[in-house]
Scaffold this active site. Sequence first.
Site, PDB file in Angstrom:
ATOM      1  N   CYS A 191      94.496  95.628 119.732  1.00 52.37           N
ATOM      2  CA  CYS A 191      95.929  95.335 119.573  1.00 52.37           C
ATOM      3  C   CYS A 191      96.666  96.468 118.859  1.00 52.37           C
ATOM      4  CB  CYS A 191      96.121  94.035 118.791  1.00 52.37           C
ATOM      5  SG  CYS A 191      95.432  92.598 119.621  1.00 52.37           S
ATOM      6  N   TYR A 209     113.651  78.823  99.870  1.00 57.91           N
ATOM      7  CA  TYR A 209     114.952  79.451 100.114  1.00 57.91           C
ATOM      8  C   TYR A 209     115.311  80.403  98.988  1.00 57.91           C
ATOM      9  CZ  TYR A 209     119.911  80.163  99.459  1.00 57.91           C
ATOM     10  OH  TYR A 209     121.126  80.743  99.206  1.00 57.91           O
TER      11      TYR A 209
END
Length: 447
Positions: A45, A425
């Site tokens: 990859c 958050y």
Amino acid sequence: MEKYDVVIIGGVAAGTSAAASAKRINKDLKIAIFQKEPYISYGGCGLPYVISGDVKSPESVIALTPEIFKEKKGADVFVNNEVYDIDFENKIVYIKNEAGEKEVKYDKLVISTGASPVIPHFTAWGEDGIFKLRNPDDAKNILNYINSHNPKKAIVIGGGFIGIETAEALKTHNIDITIIEGTDHLLGNIEPEIHEEFVNALQEKGVTLVFNTFAKDIIKDNGSFKVITDNEEYTADMVIVAIGVKPNTEFLKDKGLNMAKNGAVIVNEKMETNINDVYSAGDCATVNHYITKENVYIPLGTTANKQGRIAGKNIAGGNDSFIGVVGSLITKFEDIEYAKTGLTLKEAINKGFNADSVYIKSGSRAHYYRGSKKIKMKLVFEKESGRILGAQFIGGEIHPRLNVITSLIYNNGTVEMLRNMDLAYSPPFSPVWDIDLVAATQAIKKL
């Protein structure tokens, strides 16, 4: 005739994982890996990023040499040794190398022969300037060609993940890119809305895209290459063939081994084939799809490592199972990222789900915080239960959002569960209402 407790055909991800896993459980097992290539363990990859320079060199993706693998893991490793036949009844593998041929007996066998690029019978195949990208030598050859020939135009045949990543890598060398794709879309099973965004982004970056066009032949013409298609002819200084891959199982046909239509070996959750004491793993094998419960062919390094580990464990007396994949994938072209997991809306409906979807646009960070990237997302769900079936993203900073959805799919999670999740958050990382939460809220309205 030499005999091993375990013979593994093929190394790289699945084969080496199987050997290491079996040895961890039972260090006394006598294990041999026979690998056709000169490399035993490398990260395929990473090859496009060798070409782009993001990875230092082709040697950087090589994880272990045969000598180091034997020293660290305890298995015998034979590179440049091709297993060309198997006698399943008498448990014999037939091997050829530069020195000749030999036979080796086994108690248990792992078929991890991987896959090879599909290369049509192009006239110019074998000429310097036309390439595949599958192993470190391929990356080395492409780099050498770029450095010695200074190509200005390249054609990439195939718009899948390898094609897109290789095109990005070539563009870093200021090469003009044309991608020729046989279907009407890039990147396999991509949602139409997401595909439109990706196509627009590539075209804005100067990539020429040609759809619904098949390359019939490639010829060398006065130092350049002419790609002859069923529509017109295209000329370039170099060509990359990235049409797809096929399992390396041709030598196993008509031997009683259950295979899929494309030649992939069919295995169960324990990596067992239909033949006693024979296992298979990696790019030559099927895998269970967690949502549809079907045998599918999704050749990925992550899956190969997991399948190999489970095959090795079970060979050594363990009792492990692989619950399957959901087709999670991620890639990028420069600053535009694309990711998917689970089923598309079309796939879900075709599989019998009463499915629906929502398409959401948002930012990756609080709108007032610098560096926020645009994100667009399509969430697929079952209408009766709200069960999440899949999602696709395009934009920036999408990797963590994808993994949230993937985790929920593996737990049969619903849009209600997603809406109520306490996602972390902070303005540098997401808006107060992350795109995953917005998608869940909108999906609930359609239940």
